[in-house]
Motif scaffolding. Structure first.
Motif, mmCIF file in Angstrom:
data_model
loop_
_atom_site.group_PDB
_atom_site.id
_atom_site.type_symbol
_atom_site.label_atom_id
_atom_site.label_comp_id
_atom_site.label_asym_id
_atom_site.label_seq_id
_atom_site.Cartn_x
_atom_site.Cartn_y
_atom_site.Cartn_z
ATOM 1 N N LEU A 235 0.830 -1.198 0.000
ATOM 2 C CA LEU A 235 0.000 0.000 0.000
ATOM 3 C C LEU A 235 0.866 1.251 0.000
ATOM 4 O O LEU A 235 0.549 2.236 -0.675
ATOM 5 C CB LEU A 235 -0.938 -0.012 1.207
ATOM 6 C CG LEU A 235 -1.981 1.105 1.281
ATOM 7 C CD1 LEU A 235 -2.767 1.233 -0.013
ATOM 8 C CD2 LEU A 235 -2.930 0.868 2.446
ATOM 9 N N GLN A 236 1.965 1.233 0.722
ATOM 10 C CA GLN A 236 2.887 2.371 0.688
ATOM 11 C C GLN A 236 3.416 2.581 -0.725
ATOM 12 O O GLN A 236 3.498 3.717 -1.217
ATOM 13 C CB GLN A 236 4.040 2.160 1.659
ATOM 14 C CG GLN A 236 5.063 3.298 1.648
ATOM 15 C CD GLN A 236 6.100 3.177 2.742
ATOM 16 O OE1 GLN A 236 5.776 3.232 3.922
ATOM 17 N NE2 GLN A 236 7.354 3.017 2.366
ATOM 18 N N THR A 237 3.749 1.487 -1.399
ATOM 19 C CA THR A 237 4.248 1.583 -2.771
ATOM 20 C C THR A 237 3.184 2.129 -3.714
ATOM 21 O O THR A 237 3.457 3.009 -4.544
ATOM 22 C CB THR A 237 4.714 0.190 -3.248
ATOM 23 O OG1 THR A 237 5.781 -0.264 -2.417
ATOM 24 C CG2 THR A 237 5.190 0.236 -4.690
ATOM 25 N N LEU A 238 1.952 1.635 -3.594
ATOM 26 C CA LEU A 238 0.875 2.075 -4.482
ATOM 27 C C LEU A 238 0.487 3.525 -4.243
ATOM 28 O O LEU A 238 -0.082 4.174 -5.124
ATOM 29 C CB LEU A 238 -0.343 1.168 -4.301
ATOM 30 C CG LEU A 238 -0.191 -0.245 -4.871
ATOM 31 C CD1 LEU A 238 -1.340 -1.126 -4.424
ATOM 32 C CD2 LEU A 238 -0.117 -0.204 -6.395
ATOM 33 N N SER A 239 0.778 4.046 -3.051
ATOM 34 C CA SER A 239 0.495 5.454 -2.754
ATOM 35 C C SER A 239 1.670 6.356 -3.124
ATOM 36 O O SER A 239 1.633 7.561 -2.835
ATOM 37 C CB SER A 239 0.163 5.631 -1.274
ATOM 38 O OG SER A 239 1.321 5.484 -0.471
ATOM 39 N N ASP A 240 2.700 5.794 -3.749
ATOM 40 C CA ASP A 240 3.935 6.531 -4.066
ATOM 41 C C ASP A 240 4.517 7.182 -2.814
ATOM 42 O O ASP A 240 5.004 8.311 -2.846
ATOM 43 C CB ASP A 240 3.673 7.577 -5.158
ATOM 44 C CG ASP A 240 3.338 6.941 -6.500
ATOM 45 O OD1 ASP A 240 4.161 6.152 -7.002
ATOM 46 O OD2 ASP A 240 2.239 7.200 -7.029
ATOM 47 N N ILE A 269 -3.380 -13.132 -6.122
ATOM 48 C CA ILE A 269 -1.990 -13.545 -6.306
ATOM 49 C C ILE A 269 -1.493 -13.322 -7.734
ATOM 50 O O ILE A 269 -0.293 -13.140 -7.974
ATOM 51 C CB ILE A 269 -1.817 -15.036 -5.902
ATOM 52 C CG1 ILE A 269 -0.332 -15.381 -5.712
ATOM 53 C CG2 ILE A 269 -2.490 -15.961 -6.889
ATOM 54 C CD1 ILE A 269 0.319 -14.674 -4.565
ATOM 55 N N ASP A 270 -2.386 -13.282 -8.719
ATOM 56 C CA ASP A 270 -1.990 -13.101 -10.115
ATOM 57 C C ASP A 270 -1.901 -11.637 -10.526
ATOM 58 O O ASP A 270 -1.536 -11.335 -11.673
ATOM 59 C CB ASP A 270 -2.986 -13.807 -11.044
ATOM 60 C CG ASP A 270 -2.964 -15.314 -10.880
ATOM 61 O OD1 ASP A 270 -1.873 -15.868 -10.600
ATOM 62 O OD2 ASP A 270 -4.024 -15.952 -11.021
ATOM 63 N N ALA A 271 -2.229 -10.714 -9.627
ATOM 64 C CA ALA A 271 -2.320 -9.296 -9.991
ATOM 65 C C ALA A 271 -0.946 -8.677 -10.218
ATOM 66 O O ALA A 271 0.038 -9.011 -9.553
ATOM 67 C CB ALA A 271 -3.070 -8.532 -8.907
ATOM 68 N N ARG A 272 -0.908 -7.773 -11.161
ATOM 69 C CA ARG A 272 0.230 -6.872 -11.375
ATOM 70 C C ARG A 272 -0.307 -5.458 -11.185
ATOM 71 O O ARG A 272 -1.259 -5.057 -11.873
ATOM 72 C CB ARG A 272 0.848 -7.040 -12.760
ATOM 73 C CG ARG A 272 1.399 -8.446 -13.028
ATOM 74 C CD ARG A 272 2.114 -8.503 -14.366
ATOM 75 N NE ARG A 272 3.311 -7.690 -14.376
ATOM 76 C CZ ARG A 272 4.531 -8.119 -14.001
ATOM 77 N NH1 ARG A 272 4.697 -9.376 -13.585
ATOM 78 N NH2 ARG A 272 5.566 -7.299 -14.032
ATOM 79 N N LEU A 273 0.286 -4.706 -10.280
ATOM 80 C CA LEU A 273 -0.286 -3.425 -9.874
ATOM 81 C C LEU A 273 0.656 -2.267 -10.177
ATOM 82 O O LEU A 273 1.878 -2.403 -10.105
ATOM 83 C CB LEU A 273 -0.599 -3.445 -8.379
ATOM 84 C CG LEU A 273 -1.574 -4.539 -7.911
ATOM 85 C CD1 LEU A 273 -1.769 -4.458 -6.407
ATOM 86 C CD2 LEU A 273 -2.902 -4.415 -8.622
#
Length: 309
Positions: A235-240, A269-273
């Motif tokens: 989540l930290q990564t996705l929030s930049d 598990i298959d997601a690329r975000l």
């Protein structure tokens, strides 16, 4: 004394109070990375899971080890089953933690993807109510808590409508039961690797959970009818970097052992975000497997443990 923010899941999900609660959630994510969530899970369900877990851990060591990693038909094997004291390394300088655990996930027979499949669980004759109570609690958490909180977090991230449903149907769930011995049970300092973690604690007078905040370790006591939420590295990564994946640890010394019931929530598990600004991207399976290798094989610890001195 620092008090973590308190968020109401009911207010967050709907109603005229949502705007105010949404702003409280934003502040909690940006300033703390930890907060209390008033959840609505039946007390009896939580109490039964704690009681049956305590009975399981009281079984002879040889009996518990029949359900260890070597008995699990999943990949990686360390994602499910029993782990004895000193089995896991959350920080390299601390070494193996003095705690014992049992891990399970969403039971899906025939699913051969990483972190999926079925757990080898003790039956009712050996551990009465253990499997049933944990899976019942899992169903409540996954169906009643995870979607409501996850949708709100996705909105805070600025993701498009339906983003959470797209990437968390189903979620990947690592459910854990932990027993911390009364004589110095610990979980060394680390961050969690996933999207967010939901923690149900026993209401004990000891303040065993500690959060790193403003340059010091702050105790996080249990509150009635509330669980503790902490944000993870994904989540930290996705929030930049806007949301905080906050370091934490457990140091338990008290009159009784402590039972802890965390749920580590990940995307499918298959997601690329990709983050909202497009600056960060990762594959969920790769990030999870790398974290498990660091914990169980190389001993480099969990999440961003190597950055914590």
């Amino acid at each position: 004394m620092i008090t973590l923010p308190q968020i109401s899941l009911m207010k967050l999900a709907a109603g005229v109070t949502r705007k105010e609660e949404f702003e409280r959630l934003r502040l909690a994510c940006e300033e703390y990375g930890f907060f209390y969530l008033e959840h609505g899970i039946p007390k009896e369900q939580i109490a039964e899971a704690i009681q049956t877990s305590r009975r399981f851990f009281a079984l002879p060591q040889s009996t518990k080890e029949r359900y260890g990693h070597s008995a699990q038909d999943v990949y990686p094997a360390t994602a499910r089953g029993y782990s004895p004291l000193h089995g896991e390394v959350l920080h390299p300088e601390a070494g193996p933690d003095p705690k014992e655990m049992f891990d399970l996930g969403i039971e899906n027979e025939g699913d051969r993807r990483p972190f999926a499949g079925c757990t080898c669980l003790p039956d009712d004759a050996l551990a009465p109510g253990f499997a049933r109570s944990l899976l019942a609690l899992q169903a409540t958490v996954v169906n009643e808590v995870v979607p409501k909180l996850g949708i709100a977090l996705a909105e805070l991230l600025g993701m498009e409508e339906g983003w959470f449903q797209r990437y968390f149907t189903p979620p990947t769930v690592l459910q854990r039961v932990i027993r911390y011995p009364s004589t110095g049970g610990t979980a060394a300092k680390h961050t969690d690797n996933g999207f967010f973690t939901l923690l149900l604690q026993e209401e004990l007078p000891t303040r065993s959970l500690q959060v790193w905040f403003q340059g010091r370790w702050v105790p996080v006591p249990s509150l009635p009818d509330s669980l503790v939420v902490n944000l993870g590295d994904m989540l930290q990564t996705l929030s930049d970097g806007r949301f905080m994946s906050t370091p934490h640890q457990v140091v338990h010394c008290g009159p009784t052992d402590r039972i802890s019931l965390p749920f580590f929530i990940y995307p499918d598990i298959d997601a690329r975000l990709t983050s909202r600004q497009g600056q960060q991207a990762f594959a969920v399976a790769e990030m999870m497997l790398r974290n498990f290798e660091s914990i169980w094989q190389t001993g480099d610890g969990a999440g961003r443990a190597r950055e914590l001195r």
